[in-house]
Design an enzyme around this catalytic site. Sequence first.
Site, PDB file in Angstrom:
ATOM      1  N   ASP A 281       6.152   0.932 -16.087  1.00 22.11           N
ATOM      2  CA  ASP A 281       5.701   2.135 -16.761  1.00 22.11           C
ATOM      3  C   ASP A 281       6.909   2.883 -17.287  1.00 22.11           C
ATOM      4  O   ASP A 281       7.927   2.964 -16.614  1.00 22.11           O
ATOM      5  CB  ASP A 281       4.937   3.027 -15.780  1.00 22.11           C
ATOM      6  CG  ASP A 281       3.513   2.538 -15.605  1.00 22.11           C
ATOM      7  OD1 ASP A 281       2.950   2.049 -16.602  1.00 22.11           O
ATOM      8  OD2 ASP A 281       2.994   2.617 -14.484  1.00 22.11           O
TER       9      ASP A 281
ATOM     10  N   THR B 181      -2.829  25.399 -21.915  1.00 24.01           N
ATOM     11  CA  THR B 181      -4.033  24.797 -21.340  1.00 24.01           C
ATOM     12  C   THR B 181      -4.288  23.471 -22.042  1.00 24.01           C
ATOM     13  O   THR B 181      -3.822  23.237 -23.164  1.00 24.01           O
ATOM     14  CB  THR B 181      -5.282  25.681 -21.527  1.00 24.01           C
ATOM     15  OG1 THR B 181      -5.599  25.667 -22.922  1.00 24.01           O
ATOM     16  CG2 THR B 181      -5.067  27.080 -21.036  1.00 24.01           C
ATOM     17  N   ALA B 182      -5.010  22.632 -21.355  1.00 28.00           N
ATOM     18  CA  ALA B 182      -5.283  21.306 -21.909  1.00 28.00           C
ATOM     19  C   ALA B 182      -6.145  21.418 -23.162  1.00 28.00           C
ATOM     20  O   ALA B 182      -6.109  20.553 -24.030  1.00 28.00           O
ATOM     21  CB  ALA B 182      -5.978  20.434 -20.869  1.00 28.00           C
TER      22      ALA B 182
ATOM     23  N   ARG C 197      -3.643  23.281 -25.975  1.00 26.61           N
ATOM     24  CA  ARG C 197      -2.411  22.499 -26.095  1.00 26.61           C
ATOM     25  C   ARG C 197      -1.280  23.288 -26.748  1.00 26.61           C
ATOM     26  O   ARG C 197      -0.393  22.730 -27.358  1.00 26.61           O
ATOM     27  CB  ARG C 197      -2.670  21.178 -26.842  1.00 26.61           C
ATOM     28  CG  ARG C 197      -3.582  20.254 -26.038  1.00 26.61           C
ATOM     29  CD  ARG C 197      -3.694  18.903 -26.684  1.00 26.61           C
ATOM     30  NE  ARG C 197      -4.340  19.034 -27.969  1.00 26.61           N
ATOM     31  CZ  ARG C 197      -4.023  18.317 -29.023  1.00 26.61           C
ATOM     32  NH1 ARG C 197      -3.051  17.456 -28.959  1.00 26.61           N
ATOM     33  NH2 ARG C 197      -4.666  18.474 -30.156  1.00 26.61           N
TER      34      ARG C 197
ATOM     35  N   ASP D 111      -0.881   3.344 -10.052  1.00 25.78           N
ATOM     36  CA  ASP D 111      -1.415   4.246  -9.043  1.00 25.78           C
ATOM     37  C   ASP D 111      -2.849   4.687  -9.319  1.00 25.78           C
ATOM     38  O   ASP D 111      -3.577   5.011  -8.412  1.00 25.78           O
ATOM     39  CB  ASP D 111      -0.507   5.468  -8.852  1.00 25.78           C
ATOM     40  CG  ASP D 111      -0.212   6.181 -10.173  1.00 25.78           C
ATOM     41  OD1 ASP D 111      -0.797   5.769 -11.196  1.00 25.78           O
ATOM     42  OD2 ASP D 111       0.591   7.113 -10.163  1.00 25.78           O
TER      43      ASP D 111
END
Lengths: 702, 569
Positions: free
Chosen positions: A310, A381-382, A385, A538
């Site tokens: 990764d 915030t998502a 953005r 993960d």
Amino acid sequence: MHAKSKRSGRSSASTLLDPAILVPAIGGSIAKLSPRQMIRNPVMFCVEVVAALTTLLVLRDAVTGAGVSGFAVQIVVWLWFTLIFANFAEAVAEGRGKAQAASLRKTRTETSAKKLENGTVRMVPATDLKPGDLVLVEAGDIIPSDGEVVEGVASVNEAAITGESAPVIRESGGDRSAVTGGTQVLSDQIKVRITAAPGSTFLDRMISLVEGAQRQKTPNEIALNILLAGLTIVFVIAVATIPSFAAYAGGSVGVLVLVALFVTLIPTTIGALLSAIGIAGMDRLVRFNVLAMSGRAVEAAGDVDTLLLDKTGTITLGNRQAAEFLPVAGVGEEELADAAQLASLADETPEGRSIVVLAKEEYGIRARRMEEMHASFVPFTAQTRISGIDTDGTVIRKGAVDAVLAHAGGSQRVAVAGGRGVTTLHPAAGPAEREILAIAERVAKAGGTPLAVARDGRLLGIIHLKDIVKGGIRERFAALRQMGIRTVMITGDNPMTAAAIAAEAGVDDFLAQATPEAKLQLIRDEQAKGKLVAMCGDGTNDAPALAQADVGVAMNTGTVAAREAGNMVDLDSDPTKLIEIVEIGKQLLMTRGALTTFSIANDVAKYFAIIPAMFLAFYPQLQALNVMGLHSPESAILSAIIFNALIIVALIPLALRGVRYRAVGAASLLRRNLLIYGLGGLVVPFAGIKAIDLIVTAAGLV
Amino acid sequence: MTVNGWIQILVFLALVVAMTRPLGGFMTRVFTGERTLLSPILGPVERALYRLAGVDDRTEQHWVTYAVSMLLFSAAGMLLLYALQRLQAVLPLNPQDMAAVPADLAFNTAASFTTNTNWQNYGGETTMGHLVQMAGLTFHNYVSAATGIALAVALVRGFARSSARTVGNFWVDLTRATLYVLLPLCIVCALFLVWQGVPQTLAGAVDATTLEGAKQTISLGPVASQEAIKMLGTNGGGFFNANSAHPFENPNALTNLVEMLCIFALGAGLTNLFGRMVGDERQGWAILAAMGLLFVAGVAVAYWAEAQGNPAFAAFGIDGSAGNMEGKETRFGIAATALFATVTTAASCGAVNAMHDSFMPLGGMVPMINMMLGEIIVGGVGAGLYGMLLFAIVALFVAGLMVGRTPEYLGKKLEAKEVKMTMLAILCLPLMMLGFTAVAVVLDTGTASMANAGPHGFSEALYAYVSGAANNGSAFGGLTGNTPWYNVTLAVAMLVGRFLVIVPMMAIAGSLASKARAPVSAGTFPTHDGLFVGLLVGVILIVGGLTFFPALALGPVVEHLAMTAGTLF
């Protein structure tokens, strides 16, 4: 790497001399003489059979008064020593794991669980928990069993299994939801759905792994055992035909001498050390804070052809840093830097801090006093953005390019089309918008992430956030290439960015805009070409790829699904360790090969010691084959068998420590190892047997 | 040793190397079904044969089917040869009215020719009529050799293919090996021999009156044609009892050289076929280099030992500087004889141009070691290559781990199954060679056949079983092999030495073919360089050779040491 120093601080040599391991190992090596245990090792089992037979013969002679020579007794004693030394090697190897298992057991104290039943809490013993049960764990509680957080967030101390005392965050949803039984919640409370059946929790498996209790022979070990058993049968034929040959020549050869020849010829050295090498290899991984669920996985690690790594966290530092300010025409760099710094003052992310630092270092803009500015911060915030600051009527925003464009010009002028990050402009877009996009594309091509900055609806320019490739990673990839391993970088970035970082880091290939499906397909494609693939992951969506990979290293912080799918778990959750795991796998295989070669090469000298001694009585001419000039037939045979036993002890440290691995490519590794263990294996016993013969003779043992 | 002698040896080596590529290329085309120069003539014959036998040449076989086909074919051939011998008195083409061959001898001979051993417990010209010689023995000379080539090609396919279920079609491989490879080469070779004076006739024998007025019967027959396949097919069964020492089989130095070249030709060519089929000719050269190293060492020892001669002669005032000429033909001399002995035992030919029994102890030990190693130095056609590849598997399994990967050869992982089968194949040789010798030397019926006492007699018995199990067929001489004990036990040794090696080898071929081929990388064990060659030679000597150290010590080694001390046996 810090984990390595933490757990393996003690050098292996000092561990070897640790009386806490050595003393029980001596007892263990006697206990292991039980035929039921010995039969697992065909070569040493043969030694035990002949040792028992010769013991009976000597006892019979003693009882019947036929007379027992000191020579006979010494041979028998050394046969048993050979066995005990072999068992000792295994016991020492296991001892290191046992010590660790004992400390793990201490953490697996009897805990009780707060089981949730229809909204009420009932105290039950942890051992009664079944998969699917819901439990409540509050601050200070020990998590009763493995599970998944279904509600809440908490900081957890996982020192019990990782050795790392800094707490980690576990929360429901996402990739940090797995909790491990035996770890302790430090703050807050969480609801956990149990995923492990009693007795098969992670901790249980870890204990049995490090103890070697359920150690299965690996495929290569099984094959090697077949080879060693085959060689043993060859030598049975070679030795069993000798009495008849001798009878033809008018002589006879004693059983003891035949047994001595047989035991020295069969590959006892590698037979004795084989399982110790395997255990030590697993142990090296454990001390490196990696748990391999099977020995097969460790072997596969040595064979890996392709490493999927990764990008973030492995190849680059987890955080990007601001590298430059790129204003649009008509805006000064300083003006842009000033706005960017203001917008980032309250941004506590590493990226945000790096913008503040860059503005200060490059343009001398100091942080300003917030209270004078009557500033209010707009957090990221998502959804939006973007983040920024509102001061005295000034509105500054920074964020993803399309989001800032939308903020600055109104959404009707921006359309986001196709894949991620591909922005196309509305036909009515102005020159500033076009320029911003051009700069953004340039930054992306160079492997960076563009952040747009706007003040009061006016576009100022772009902050170039750069992925920082880890120091020394390029050299490591070069070393991997020397080992014949191809590295593939996996990233969610667009192909342009990915290509730039791949070039900078020196990986062989990359997979951009990687989705879990693309990752899985890549693994399948590589495997179809006959390659072995290693990866780490993960998240739950990594699970199929982890299961498909030949070596799948799951991060301990990951989800339960990921941990179940992988065949190794990295307790430190450090994806860089994939490289070391490959090296440990290679080291294990090399040690096995080196000692096998050494063991077989030893036979030449043993023949020259015993054959002349064996036939001297009826063919005195064969004295000419006594090239070592050994003192007498008895001393020659005794020296050979003593050497055969002592070489096992002498090689225990090497078996446990492993042959040093160097990333220099197969050809030069082979040249070096053949020289040391092949040629060395031929020469060392000549010197060793001669030396022992001198001592045996001087001490008057025969 | 003389410069002339070494030049002869070097010329031979150079010619072998020169032949390897053309023959390897030709055989590769034959066995991959490509067109060759001979296709226009032989193609129709080949297709007619398939139609006649009902073989579909496009259908390939699983290794089990392949092996079973081979076993059935061999069993039928063995039965046929047995019947021909037992019934020859009532069958035609028997101008000398030979009697039926006794049961034990017929069994021994049938086993011997079916297994490409050609151990002869009979005198050819005094036992076998023309029908047995041609339809029985010469037939087997062709098909046992063709079988060997087919099997080697099947194993090579195992390495060359990836994730495949089949390893070829036995009937097709057998037909092509006979038709395209053996027949044309044998015709050329036989014509050459006829030109050099080797008889080729169906007449029985000629009676001649010698100068002293005595009557002498001179045997004749289709010698040249049998000689050609005897060499090219590494069979070794001579038309005459004296084999290639007989002037009618091997008239001069030139035929001697050509016969030696014929012995090595196909075996060496197959190493190149191996390289070509696995896609890297260097792999083939590496195998040939390992063979060459062992071969040169063997020739050097044999030549040195024979050139020394027997020191005991000096006591009688005899000049020993000519070396040991006992049992050798003066038209060949020491170098060409030592070379021939090494060649014939390195390959599984077994033709002899001198009596190995009369060699110096260490000179006679070289042929023995060659055979004990399993005749992997060029080896029998096909058998040599697959024997060598089995050792390569062992070598890579022992040392391959040292590069930090699980063992692989040419991209094929060597796992438990391959190791198990390889060990089975390798085990049967010492079991037969040492096991039967151990029994024979303590049985009266075994020792009664020996012509000499002491270690030399021991060597005679040991040589017989070594030669039988290795499917060589050369005899040390001195041992009377035509007794029920030796006839039966040698036949068993030959059958086990052939088929119990082949079946596991085929299992390996099947298993390898089914595996994916891993790509070569910098981490791969290099198997084309000097290091691998050295490793392979080392493993062959230690694993294959050391097993026989006690037996050799009690045979030729002690005889040599006794001789230097003045004791002869």
